[in-house]
Enzyme design. Structure first.
Site, PDB file in Angstrom:
ATOM      1  N   CYS A  23       0.656  -1.320  -0.263  1.00 48.52           N
ATOM      2  CA  CYS A  23      -0.266  -0.283   0.249  1.00 48.52           C
ATOM      3  C   CYS A  23       0.925   1.541   0.191  1.00 48.52           C
ATOM      4  O   CYS A  23       1.308   2.026   1.197  1.00 48.52           O
ATOM      5  CB  CYS A  23      -0.774  -0.343   1.165  1.00 48.52           C
ATOM      6  SG  CYS A  23      -1.803   1.331   1.232  1.00 48.52           S
ATOM      7  N   CYS A  56      -0.185   4.176   1.890  1.00 48.40           N
ATOM      8  CA  CYS A  56      -0.217   4.069   3.337  1.00 48.40           C
ATOM      9  C   CYS A  56       1.221   4.172   3.868  1.00 48.40           C
ATOM     10  O   CYS A  56       1.403   4.814   4.493  1.00 48.40           O
ATOM     11  CB  CYS A  56      -0.324   2.592   3.944  1.00 48.40           C
ATOM     12  SG  CYS A  56      -2.183   1.907   2.999  1.00 48.40           S
ATOM     13  N   ASP A  57       2.591   3.835   3.334  1.00 47.19           N
ATOM     14  CA  ASP A  57       3.205   3.578   3.763  1.00 47.19           C
ATOM     15  C   ASP A  57       4.134   4.479   2.662  1.00 47.19           C
ATOM     16  O   ASP A  57       5.948   4.176   2.751  1.00 47.19           O
ATOM     17  CB  ASP A  57       3.804   2.359   3.059  1.00 47.19           C
ATOM     18  CG  ASP A  57       3.266   1.283   4.333  1.00 47.19           C
ATOM     19  OD1 ASP A  57       2.414   1.698   5.768  1.00 47.19           O
ATOM     20  OD2 ASP A  57       2.849   0.003   3.932  1.00 47.19           O
TER      21      ASP A  57
END
Ligand code: NAP
Length: 311
Positions: A132, A135-136
């Site tokens: 992701c 997300c990261d």
């Protein structure tokens, strides 16, 4: 046991639309999800192919859909669904947090990322290996990252990562991409993105703490090598989330749920929508269309049950 007309399993765009249509038809509706509503929209930065919006953040679209879906009384509850029992005119949905009954069930559990299956992938999960970018990605600001895959997800997320990382190297197992042409054109024009063709990532390398690189092999020449990177983003496809439904006999050999054009599965009163269906185009737009059809079909099904009971 709490009783509803319709239970929707999975509160992604399809599930939320199913809940909207069914509740607007005056049915009692429960949406169940094991996490926050929105599904994969929460992992998507810019959505540019949802009508009505030139560009919208995935989590913002999810919030708007949730507000729309619950305006006619549909409820939401957390719960991981373990099985559906078919009792003909009613179904029992079994979750890790108790059981619910409904006349009709709409399955919209979607799909989850497929693992690459190479050494180091599990060991460095959360320590440089990610699925992701939204997300990261911020952890890799001004660092080099690798992306594995050649579909829409790999290319779209490479473009997102190029806004953060110093360089994005995309390892593609063939000599061409599967992604939509508009995404390909953007990626080819981005000088922070480099494509390495005909190449498999064979291992994720790291020290005691984190990812330091990837081992690669050209599948045409057999040449091997290593590439130093701080992060590896894996986008090699999806698997259906249908483990809880395998005893119902509604899936194909790969686990995707088979439906007709009315979203009906092989079990009367159980409908399936969105990415979890056997279908060609897995998009927010197509999930929403499926959800509208299933919400209306659930209403028709319940009317038929009532008519049969009154005879
Ligand atoms: P996908 O379309 O199935 O693509 C998977 C990619 O990974 C392919 O390039 C495939 O290569 C490659 N791959 C598979 N196994 C591999 C392995 N072991 N090693 C290296 N590469 C491997 O998956 P996706 O990109 O996640 O997309 C899933 C669905 O969501 C698609 O229907 C897609 O259109 C949709 N989606 C749409 C958008 C959008 O419209 N903006 C964005 C994201 C996703 P091959 O080509 O050689 O098979």
């Amino acid at each position: 046991m709490k009783n509803y007309d319709v239970i929707v399993i999975g509160a992604g765009p399809g599930g939320m639309t199913g809940a909207l249509y069914a509740s607007r038809a005056n049915l009692s509706v429960l949406m169940l999800d094991r996490g926050i509503y929105g599904g994969q929209m929460n992992n998507t930065a810019a959505v540019e192919n949802y009508p009505g919006f030139k560009s919208v953040l995935g989590p913002d679209l999810a919030k708007d859909m949730y507000e729309g879906a619950t305006q006619f009384g549909a409820e939401f509850a957390y719960g991981s669904v373990e099985a559906i029992e078919d009792h003909g005119d009613h179904k029992v949905v079994k979750t890790d947090d108790g059981d619910y009954a409904a006349k009709a069930v709409i399955i919209g559990t979607g799909s989850e990322y497929k693992k690459l299956g190479v050494p180091g992938e599990d060991k460095f999960g959360g320590r440089g290996v990610s699925y992701c970018a939204v997300c990261d990605g911020a952890f890799f600001k001004n660092r080099e990252v690798a992306v594995v895959g050649g579909g829409d997800s790999a290319v779209e997320e490479s473009l997102y990562l190029a806004g953060l990382a110093s360089k994005v190297t995309v390892f593609v197992r063939r000599d061409q991409l599967r992604a939509q042409k508009i995404l390909q054109d953007r990626a080819f024009a981005n000088d922070k993105i480099e494509f390495v063709w005909n190449t498999n990532v064979t291992e994720i390398l790291g020290d005691d703490m984190k990812v330091t690189g990837v081992a690669i092999k050209n599948n045409q020449t057999g040449e091997t090598g290593e590439k130093a990177v701080s992060g590896v983003f894996i986008y090699v496809g999806n698997l259906p989330m249908t483990d809880a439904f395998k005893d119902l006999g509604i899936t194909d050999d790969a686990g995707w749920i088979k439906t007709d054009e009315h979203m009906r599965t092989a079990v009367a009163g159980i409908f399936a929508i969105g990415d979890v269906r056997q279908k060609d185009l897995r998009q927010i737009t197509t999930a929403v269309g499926d959800g509208g059809i299933a919400g209306q079909q659930a209403f028709n099904y319940i009317e038929d049950l009532k008519a049969a009971a009154a005879k």
